[in-house]
Design a protein around this motif. Sequence first.
Motif, PDB file in Angstrom:
ATOM      1  N   GLY A 226      76.955  87.737 -43.759  1.00  0.00           N
ATOM      2  CA  GLY A 226      77.666  87.269 -44.779  1.00  0.00           C
ATOM      3  C   GLY A 226      76.646  87.610 -46.359  1.00  0.00           C
ATOM      4  N   GLY A 227      75.434  87.514 -46.125  1.00  0.00           N
ATOM      5  CA  GLY A 227      74.805  87.917 -47.266  1.00  0.00           C
ATOM      6  C   GLY A 227      74.828  89.014 -47.928  1.00  0.00           C
ATOM      7  N   VAL A 228      74.748  90.202 -46.766  1.00  0.00           N
ATOM      8  CA  VAL A 228      74.753  91.644 -47.268  1.00  0.00           C
ATOM      9  C   VAL A 228      76.302  91.919 -47.748  1.00  0.00           C
ATOM     10  CG1 VAL A 228      74.722  93.892 -46.203  1.00  0.00           C
ATOM     11  CG2 VAL A 228      73.049  92.442 -45.368  1.00  0.00           C
ATOM     12  N   ALA A 229      77.241  91.467 -47.157  1.00  0.00           N
ATOM     13  CA  ALA A 229      78.302  91.605 -47.729  1.00  0.00           C
ATOM     14  C   ALA A 229      78.737  90.848 -49.371  1.00  0.00           C
ATOM     15  CB  ALA A 229      79.469  90.916 -46.915  1.00  0.00           C
ATOM     16  N   GLY A 230      78.233  89.918 -49.405  1.00  0.00           N
ATOM     17  CA  GLY A 230      78.312  89.199 -50.582  1.00  0.00           C
ATOM     18  C   GLY A 230      77.775  89.626 -51.994  1.00  0.00           C
ATOM     19  N   ALA A 231      76.427  90.279 -51.606  1.00  0.00           N
ATOM     20  CA  ALA A 231      75.620  90.834 -52.502  1.00  0.00           C
ATOM     21  C   ALA A 231      76.151  92.336 -52.716  1.00  0.00           C
ATOM     22  CB  ALA A 231      74.115  91.188 -51.976  1.00  0.00           C
ATOM     23  N   SER A 232      76.778  92.987 -51.859  1.00  0.00           N
ATOM     24  CA  SER A 232      77.436  94.153 -52.025  1.00  0.00           C
ATOM     25  C   SER A 232      78.499  94.106 -53.048  1.00  0.00           C
ATOM     26  CB  SER A 232      77.862  94.797 -50.803  1.00  0.00           C
ATOM     27  OG  SER A 232      76.704  95.075 -49.834  1.00  0.00           O
ATOM     28  N   VAL A 233      79.295  93.021 -52.881  1.00  0.00           N
ATOM     29  CA  VAL A 233      80.455  93.032 -53.745  1.00  0.00           C
ATOM     30  C   VAL A 233      80.191  92.467 -55.075  1.00  0.00           C
ATOM     31  CG1 VAL A 233      82.542  91.334 -54.012  1.00  0.00           C
ATOM     32  CG2 VAL A 233      81.973  92.249 -51.750  1.00  0.00           C
ATOM     33  N   ASP A 234      79.271  91.653 -55.162  1.00  0.00           N
ATOM     34  CA  ASP A 234      78.857  91.026 -56.681  1.00  0.00           C
ATOM     35  C   ASP A 234      78.423  92.013 -57.450  1.00  0.00           C
ATOM     36  OD1 ASP A 234      79.872  88.423 -56.056  1.00  0.00           O
ATOM     37  OD2 ASP A 234      77.856  87.790 -55.502  1.00  0.00           O
ATOM     38  N   LEU A 235      77.351  92.948 -56.947  1.00  0.00           N
ATOM     39  CA  LEU A 235      76.795  94.109 -57.821  1.00  0.00           C
ATOM     40  C   LEU A 235      77.837  95.273 -57.953  1.00  0.00           C
ATOM     41  CD1 LEU A 235      73.346  93.937 -56.223  1.00  0.00           C
ATOM     42  CD2 LEU A 235      74.044  92.765 -58.134  1.00  0.00           C
ATOM     43  N   ILE A 236      78.744  95.665 -57.177  1.00  0.00           N
ATOM     44  CA  ILE A 236      79.391  96.794 -57.274  1.00  0.00           C
ATOM     45  C   ILE A 236      80.500  96.485 -58.457  1.00  0.00           C
ATOM     46  CG2 ILE A 236      81.062  98.271 -56.091  1.00  0.00           C
ATOM     47  CD1 ILE A 236      79.352  98.180 -53.488  1.00  0.00           C
ATOM     48  N   LEU A 237      81.161  95.100 -58.279  1.00  0.00           N
ATOM     49  CA  LEU A 237      82.312  94.988 -59.166  1.00  0.00           C
ATOM     50  C   LEU A 237      82.003  94.119 -60.234  1.00  0.00           C
ATOM     51  CD1 LEU A 237      84.685  94.163 -55.964  1.00  0.00           C
ATOM     52  CD2 LEU A 237      84.485  96.254 -57.397  1.00  0.00           C
ATOM     53  N   PHE A 238      80.644  94.055 -60.515  1.00  0.00           N
ATOM     54  CA  PHE A 238      80.419  93.119 -61.764  1.00  0.00           C
ATOM     55  C   PHE A 238      80.841  93.506 -62.820  1.00  0.00           C
ATOM     56  CE2 PHE A 238      77.525  91.302 -64.862  1.00  0.00           C
ATOM     57  CZ  PHE A 238      77.299  90.130 -64.404  1.00  0.00           C
ATOM     58  N   PRO A 239      81.045  94.668 -63.351  1.00  0.00           N
ATOM     59  CA  PRO A 239      81.790  95.034 -64.680  1.00  0.00           C
ATOM     60  C   PRO A 239      83.177  94.316 -64.678  1.00  0.00           C
ATOM     61  CG  PRO A 239      80.698  96.844 -63.677  1.00  0.00           C
ATOM     62  CD  PRO A 239      80.580  96.027 -62.962  1.00  0.00           C
ATOM     63  N   LEU A 240      83.903  94.383 -63.558  1.00  0.00           N
ATOM     64  CA  LEU A 240      85.197  93.733 -63.622  1.00  0.00           C
ATOM     65  C   LEU A 240      85.060  92.283 -63.833  1.00  0.00           C
ATOM     66  CD1 LEU A 240      87.160  95.604 -60.826  1.00  0.00           C
ATOM     67  CD2 LEU A 240      87.641  95.682 -63.192  1.00  0.00           C
ATOM     68  N   ASP A 241      84.059  91.705 -63.415  1.00  0.00           N
ATOM     69  CA  ASP A 241      83.914  90.464 -63.654  1.00  0.00           C
ATOM     70  C   ASP A 241      83.655  89.839 -64.822  1.00  0.00           C
ATOM     71  OD1 ASP A 241      83.651  87.634 -61.798  1.00  0.00           O
ATOM     72  OD2 ASP A 241      81.600  87.775 -63.194  1.00  0.00           O
ATOM     73  N   THR A 242      82.859  90.773 -65.665  1.00  0.00           N
ATOM     74  CA  THR A 242      82.477  90.521 -67.018  1.00  0.00           C
ATOM     75  C   THR A 242      83.708  90.500 -67.801  1.00  0.00           C
ATOM     76  OG1 THR A 242      80.223  91.494 -66.764  1.00  0.00           O
ATOM     77  CG2 THR A 242      81.060  91.408 -68.770  1.00  0.00           C
ATOM     78  N   ILE A 243      84.381  91.599 -67.739  1.00  0.00           N
ATOM     79  CA  ILE A 243      86.007  91.797 -68.353  1.00  0.00           C
ATOM     80  C   ILE A 243      86.679  90.474 -68.246  1.00  0.00           C
ATOM     81  CG2 ILE A 243      87.997  93.125 -68.614  1.00  0.00           C
ATOM     82  CD1 ILE A 243      86.204  95.655 -67.945  1.00  0.00           C
ATOM     83  N   LYS A 244      86.937  89.946 -67.023  1.00  0.00           N
ATOM     84  CA  LYS A 244      87.453  88.899 -66.831  1.00  0.00           C
ATOM     85  C   LYS A 244      87.159  87.817 -67.454  1.00  0.00           C
ATOM     86  CE  LYS A 244      86.692  86.276 -63.501  1.00  0.00           C
ATOM     87  NZ  LYS A 244      86.008  84.917 -63.273  1.00  0.00           N
ATOM     88  N   THR A 245      85.778  87.510 -67.516  1.00  0.00           N
ATOM     89  CA  THR A 245      85.539  86.147 -67.905  1.00  0.00           C
ATOM     90  C   THR A 245      85.427  86.235 -69.326  1.00  0.00           C
ATOM     91  OG1 THR A 245      83.416  85.990 -66.282  1.00  0.00           O
ATOM     92  CG2 THR A 245      83.059  85.118 -68.558  1.00  0.00           C
ATOM     93  N   ARG A 246      85.392  87.547 -70.157  1.00  0.00           N
ATOM     94  CA  ARG A 246      85.404  87.711 -71.608  1.00  0.00           C
ATOM     95  C   ARG A 246      86.910  87.366 -72.105  1.00  0.00           C
ATOM     96  NH1 ARG A 246      81.375  92.581 -72.677  1.00  0.00           N
ATOM     97  NH2 ARG A 246      79.154  91.232 -72.230  1.00  0.00           N
ATOM     98  N   LEU A 247      87.831  87.871 -71.149  1.00  0.00           N
ATOM     99  CA  LEU A 247      89.260  87.798 -71.560  1.00  0.00           C
ATOM    100  C   LEU A 247      89.729  86.108 -71.611  1.00  0.00           C
ATOM    101  CD1 LEU A 247      90.832  90.531 -69.296  1.00  0.00           C
ATOM    102  CD2 LEU A 247      91.146  90.280 -71.576  1.00  0.00           C
ATOM    103  N   GLN A 248      89.263  85.327 -70.325  1.00  0.00           N
ATOM    104  CA  GLN A 248      89.337  84.076 -70.465  1.00  0.00           C
ATOM    105  C   GLN A 248      88.487  82.991 -71.335  1.00  0.00           C
ATOM    106  OE1 GLN A 248      88.274  83.084 -66.228  1.00  0.00           O
ATOM    107  NE2 GLN A 248      90.215  84.178 -65.552  1.00  0.00           N
ATOM    108  N   SER A 249      87.466  83.597 -72.060  1.00  0.00           N
ATOM    109  CA  SER A 249      86.677  83.094 -72.973  1.00  0.00           C
ATOM    110  C   SER A 249      87.465  82.483 -74.065  1.00  0.00           C
ATOM    111  CB  SER A 249      85.699  83.972 -73.549  1.00  0.00           C
ATOM    112  OG  SER A 249      84.824  83.471 -74.415  1.00  0.00           O
ATOM    113  N   PRO A 250      87.194  81.291 -74.634  1.00  0.00           N
ATOM    114  CA  PRO A 250      87.949  80.797 -75.686  1.00  0.00           C
ATOM    115  C   PRO A 250      87.610  81.605 -77.043  1.00  0.00           C
ATOM    116  CG  PRO A 250      86.018  79.344 -75.276  1.00  0.00           C
ATOM    117  CD  PRO A 250      86.163  80.339 -74.127  1.00  0.00           C
ATOM    118  N   GLN A 251      86.436  82.181 -77.075  1.00  0.00           N
ATOM    119  CA  GLN A 251      86.375  82.922 -78.412  1.00  0.00           C
ATOM    120  C   GLN A 251      87.081  84.391 -78.446  1.00  0.00           C
ATOM    121  OE1 GLN A 251      82.218  83.055 -76.799  1.00  0.00           O
ATOM    122  NE2 GLN A 251      81.966  84.488 -78.280  1.00  0.00           N
ATOM    123  N   GLY A 252      87.952  84.600 -77.399  1.00  0.00           N
ATOM    124  CA  GLY A 252      88.437  85.965 -77.244  1.00  0.00           C
ATOM    125  C   GLY A 252      87.649  87.026 -76.672  1.00  0.00           C
ATOM    126  N   PHE A 253      88.271  88.071 -76.351  1.00  0.00           N
ATOM    127  CA  PHE A 253      87.848  89.218 -75.683  1.00  0.00           C
ATOM    128  C   PHE A 253      86.548  89.965 -76.300  1.00  0.00           C
ATOM    129  CE2 PHE A 253      87.772  93.731 -74.433  1.00  0.00           C
ATOM    130  CZ  PHE A 253      87.233  93.493 -72.802  1.00  0.00           C
TER     131      PHE A 253
END
Length: 347
Positions: free
Chosen positions: A86-113
Amino acid sequence: MEQPGFTASLVVSAGQQGGMLGVPQACSGVHGDFLPVWRAGLARRSDLGFLTARSPTEPRALLRWRSLVPRSRVVTARQEGEREAGGVAGASVDLILFPLDTIKTRLQSPQGFYKAGGFRGIYAGVPSAAIGSFPNAAAFFLTYEYVKWCLYTDSSSYLMPVKHMLAASAGEVVACLIRVPSEVVKQRAQVSASSRTFQIFSDILYEEGIQGLYRGYKSTVLREIPFSLVQFPLWEFLKALWSWRQEHVVDSWQSAVCGAFAGGFAAAVTTPLDVAKTRIMLAKAGSSVAGGNVLSALRGVWRSQGLAGLFAGVFPRMASISLGGFIFLGAYDQTRCLLLQVGREGS
């Protein structure tokens, strides 16, 4: 109860391994109720429930196996593989797909993308994700598998989806104890790319104390439990259906495909809860939103942005979690399979 279409059966011989019940050694790539074999070719009870009932003699062999193998021995051995996998799988996903997560967070931010950073500094906050991902994922799967073991039911039982839901919910409650502090620091870094991760961590502790790191715990749990109630039973169902159709248990890549479909669907339907969680974590200390009331946060988004605001970031969230489900659940099955095989060879 016999599963239609399956031809796998247990191998029973009087002298094999001191009269113990032997089962095939190959890793199936399926977790849950079709787990890989541990050490001396011994599977847990739900594995045997799935594979047995092919002949009148097998139930007697199953009773003998249950009397010979201590339950605690199997659980302890499996926990090691589940924690590491579970640890190896979770670390792999979080690091590989981090840019998509950043874009999602900024889209949801109250200050705008764009004010939150746009496409600049999309790896802001990655140290927080890197530190928290392994223990977070390991805690989830260790709890998930252990609760499923404790809630043993026959693999053909109609209660199987309920077992998966309860196990996933318990896993999320435990994992969020690790995930939320990491998530708070990560999301604040994502919307203020000029600030260093450690500085953000220090500021939270100085201004809000340890409670600041756990701001949004309730909203995160309220997001993760519905997500898991959809994703994991759907994942298990798709794997079982695919196994039944092809008349053998699914491989790791097939488990990963099932995970991608399950994760994408669960991500779409729980996006409003994710938006509320993001707003709570990013709110200024002392504000009404920072209090953690999910309904209040959702009402505020609805008034200001309507339905589009409630589903802000839905496409990068679906893409991230679908790809993440493919990598995460596939890597989890494959890693655990390898670890269990190494454990058997070293025993």
